[in-house]
Design a protein around this motif. Sequence first.
Motif, PDB file in Angstrom:
ATOM      1  N   MET A  71     -23.868   8.702   8.418  1.00 24.20           N
ATOM      2  CA  MET A  71     -24.863   8.465   9.468  1.00 24.20           C
ATOM      3  C   MET A  71     -25.164   9.716  10.304  1.00 24.20           C
ATOM      4  O   MET A  71     -25.656   9.619  11.413  1.00 24.20           O
ATOM      5  N   ASN A  72     -24.891  10.891   9.753  1.00 26.74           N
ATOM      6  CA  ASN A  72     -25.214  12.134  10.443  1.00 26.74           C
ATOM      7  C   ASN A  72     -26.648  12.535  10.145  1.00 26.74           C
ATOM      8  O   ASN A  72     -27.094  12.493   8.998  1.00 26.74           O
ATOM      9  N   PHE A  73     -27.365  12.931  11.210  1.00 27.21           N
ATOM     10  CA  PHE A  73     -28.749  13.356  11.075  1.00 27.21           C
ATOM     11  C   PHE A  73     -29.009  14.498  12.049  1.00 27.21           C
ATOM     12  O   PHE A  73     -28.770  14.361  13.251  1.00 27.21           O
ATOM     13  N   GLU A  74     -29.446  15.610  11.513  1.00 30.59           N
ATOM     14  CA  GLU A  74     -29.782  16.800  12.304  1.00 30.59           C
ATOM     15  C   GLU A  74     -28.676  17.188  13.293  1.00 30.59           C
ATOM     16  O   GLU A  74     -28.911  17.397  14.482  1.00 30.59           O
ATOM     17  N   GLY A  75     -27.447  17.222  12.788  1.00 32.10           N
ATOM     18  CA  GLY A  75     -26.328  17.690  13.593  1.00 32.10           C
ATOM     19  C   GLY A  75     -25.701  16.671  14.522  1.00 32.10           C
ATOM     20  O   GLY A  75     -24.780  16.985  15.255  1.00 32.10           O
ATOM     21  N   GLY A  76     -26.179  15.440  14.510  1.00 35.89           N
ATOM     22  CA  GLY A  76     -25.606  14.398  15.353  1.00 35.89           C
ATOM     23  C   GLY A  76     -25.494  13.097  14.586  1.00 35.89           C
ATOM     24  O   GLY A  76     -26.014  12.963  13.483  1.00 35.89           O
ATOM     25  N   SER A  77     -24.817  12.160  15.167  1.00 34.28           N
ATOM     26  CA  SER A  77     -24.630  10.866  14.522  1.00 34.28           C
ATOM     27  C   SER A  77     -25.672   9.871  15.010  1.00 34.28           C
ATOM     28  O   SER A  77     -26.049   9.878  16.180  1.00 34.28           O
ATOM     29  N   LEU A  78     -26.130   9.033  14.122  1.00 33.11           N
ATOM     30  CA  LEU A  78     -27.030   7.941  14.493  1.00 33.11           C
ATOM     31  C   LEU A  78     -26.256   6.756  15.061  1.00 33.11           C
ATOM     32  O   LEU A  78     -26.853   5.811  15.562  1.00 33.11           O
ATOM     33  N   LEU A  79     -24.929   6.826  14.981  1.00 36.56           N
ATOM     34  CA  LEU A  79     -24.078   5.773  15.540  1.00 36.56           C
ATOM     35  C   LEU A  79     -23.758   6.095  16.992  1.00 36.56           C
ATOM     36  O   LEU A  79     -23.700   7.263  17.372  1.00 36.56           O
ATOM     37  N   PRO A  80     -23.511   5.093  17.807  1.00 38.43           N
ATOM     38  CA  PRO A  80     -23.204   5.354  19.217  1.00 38.43           C
ATOM     39  C   PRO A  80     -21.782   5.876  19.445  1.00 38.43           C
ATOM     40  O   PRO A  80     -21.445   6.299  20.544  1.00 38.43           O
ATOM     41  N   GLY A  81     -20.968   5.860  18.421  1.00 35.90           N
ATOM     42  CA  GLY A  81     -19.587   6.321  18.532  1.00 35.90           C
ATOM     43  C   GLY A  81     -18.987   6.417  17.145  1.00 35.90           C
ATOM     44  O   GLY A  81     -19.650   6.185  16.146  1.00 35.90           O
ATOM     45  N   THR A  82     -17.708   6.751  17.082  1.00 36.13           N
ATOM     46  CA  THR A  82     -16.999   6.844  15.815  1.00 36.13           C
ATOM     47  C   THR A  82     -16.382   5.495  15.480  1.00 36.13           C
ATOM     48  O   THR A  82     -15.688   4.900  16.308  1.00 36.13           O
ATOM     49  N   LEU A  83     -16.653   5.028  14.271  1.00 30.49           N
ATOM     50  CA  LEU A  83     -16.073   3.757  13.827  1.00 30.49           C
ATOM     51  C   LEU A  83     -14.637   3.978  13.382  1.00 30.49           C
ATOM     52  O   LEU A  83     -14.318   4.970  12.733  1.00 30.49           O
ATOM     53  N   LEU A  84     -13.777   3.041  13.727  1.00 29.74           N
ATOM     54  CA  LEU A  84     -12.381   3.062  13.322  1.00 29.74           C
ATOM     55  C   LEU A  84     -12.113   1.888  12.404  1.00 29.74           C
ATOM     56  O   LEU A  84     -12.904   0.951  12.327  1.00 29.74           O
ATOM     57  N   ASP A  85     -10.998   1.925  11.708  1.00 35.42           N
ATOM     58  CA  ASP A  85     -10.630   0.806  10.843  1.00 35.42           C
ATOM     59  C   ASP A  85     -10.378  -0.434  11.685  1.00 35.42           C
ATOM     60  O   ASP A  85      -9.833  -0.353  12.796  1.00 35.42           O
ATOM     61  N   ALA A  86     -10.765  -1.570  11.149  1.00 31.49           N
ATOM     62  CA  ALA A  86     -10.525  -2.850  11.831  1.00 31.49           C
ATOM     63  C   ALA A  86      -9.033  -3.133  11.840  1.00 31.49           C
ATOM     64  O   ALA A  86      -8.304  -2.773  10.903  1.00 31.49           O
ATOM     65  N   ILE A  87      -8.570  -3.775  12.891  1.00 27.00           N
ATOM     66  CA  ILE A  87      -7.171  -4.171  12.970  1.00 27.00           C
ATOM     67  C   ILE A  87      -7.114  -5.661  13.260  1.00 27.00           C
ATOM     68  O   ILE A  87      -8.080  -6.255  13.722  1.00 27.00           O
ATOM     69  N   GLY A  88      -5.980  -6.254  12.967  1.00 30.37           N
ATOM     70  CA  GLY A  88      -5.797  -7.669  13.250  1.00 30.37           C
ATOM     71  C   GLY A  88      -6.117  -8.536  12.060  1.00 30.37           C
ATOM     72  O   GLY A  88      -6.385  -8.069  10.962  1.00 30.37           O
ATOM     73  N   ASP A  92      -8.485 -14.795  12.603  1.00 29.38           N
ATOM     74  CA  ASP A  92      -8.114 -15.142  13.976  1.00 29.38           C
ATOM     75  C   ASP A  92      -9.343 -15.047  14.868  1.00 29.38           C
ATOM     76  O   ASP A  92      -9.858 -13.968  15.116  1.00 29.38           O
ATOM     77  N   ARG A  93      -9.815 -16.175  15.341  1.00 32.48           N
ATOM     78  CA  ARG A  93     -11.012 -16.218  16.170  1.00 32.48           C
ATOM     79  C   ARG A  93     -10.680 -16.444  17.646  1.00 32.48           C
ATOM     80  O   ARG A  93     -11.544 -16.791  18.431  1.00 32.48           O
ATOM     81  N   SER A  94      -9.415 -16.211  18.032  1.00 32.07           N
ATOM     82  CA  SER A  94      -9.015 -16.484  19.409  1.00 32.07           C
ATOM     83  C   SER A  94      -9.436 -15.383  20.378  1.00 32.07           C
ATOM     84  O   SER A  94      -9.445 -15.592  21.579  1.00 32.07           O
ATOM     85  N   VAL A  95      -9.791 -14.206  19.860  1.00 35.51           N
ATOM     86  CA  VAL A  95     -10.188 -13.091  20.710  1.00 35.51           C
ATOM     87  C   VAL A  95     -11.662 -12.798  20.458  1.00 35.51           C
ATOM     88  O   VAL A  95     -12.132 -12.840  19.344  1.00 35.51           O
ATOM     89  N   GLY A  96     -12.385 -12.494  21.508  1.00 35.25           N
ATOM     90  CA  GLY A  96     -13.800 -12.173  21.379  1.00 35.25           C
ATOM     91  C   GLY A  96     -14.656 -13.290  21.930  1.00 35.25           C
ATOM     92  O   GLY A  96     -14.155 -14.320  22.386  1.00 35.25           O
ATOM     93  N   GLN A  97     -15.933 -13.051  21.912  1.00 39.53           N
ATOM     94  CA  GLN A  97     -16.848 -14.061  22.417  1.00 39.53           C
ATOM     95  C   GLN A  97     -18.158 -14.012  21.655  1.00 39.53           C
ATOM     96  O   GLN A  97     -18.508 -12.998  21.070  1.00 39.53           O
ATOM     97  N   ALA A  98     -18.843 -15.091  21.678  1.00 35.42           N
ATOM     98  CA  ALA A  98     -20.123 -15.196  20.990  1.00 35.42           C
ATOM     99  C   ALA A  98     -21.186 -14.404  21.744  1.00 35.42           C
ATOM    100  O   ALA A  98     -21.073 -14.173  22.948  1.00 35.42           O
TER     101      ALA A  98
END
Length: 113
Positions: A71-88, A92-98
Amino acid sequence: DVEKAPIVIDQVGWLDLSSRRLSDYDVVMLVDVPELLEAQVTAIGQFVSGGGGLMTFLGPNIQPDLLNKNMNFEGGSLLPGTLLDAIGDASDRSVGQAINPIDGHPLAFGLAG
């Protein structure tokens, strides 16, 4: 009722994204896209540079290292941040919200349901 919708959604598989002229759209939503080709990233980058909107939604098919690299374009990322591997535990749907879309917002129609 689609005729009364404030926006029109055109669902396209990620492999067919290259067949679309992105300038015909206001917003591109990438939903659980596992990989993008260099030409697709260039087209998306040009679209965003020209004022188009980009929303990225993660899912089980995402490969963080690959997407961060691609997702790199012209020296920057099109993503708002760096993605990390999912954990957990994915079951398990007990954490988070709709997501509670704001009534009347044009994008809320596309997110409803």
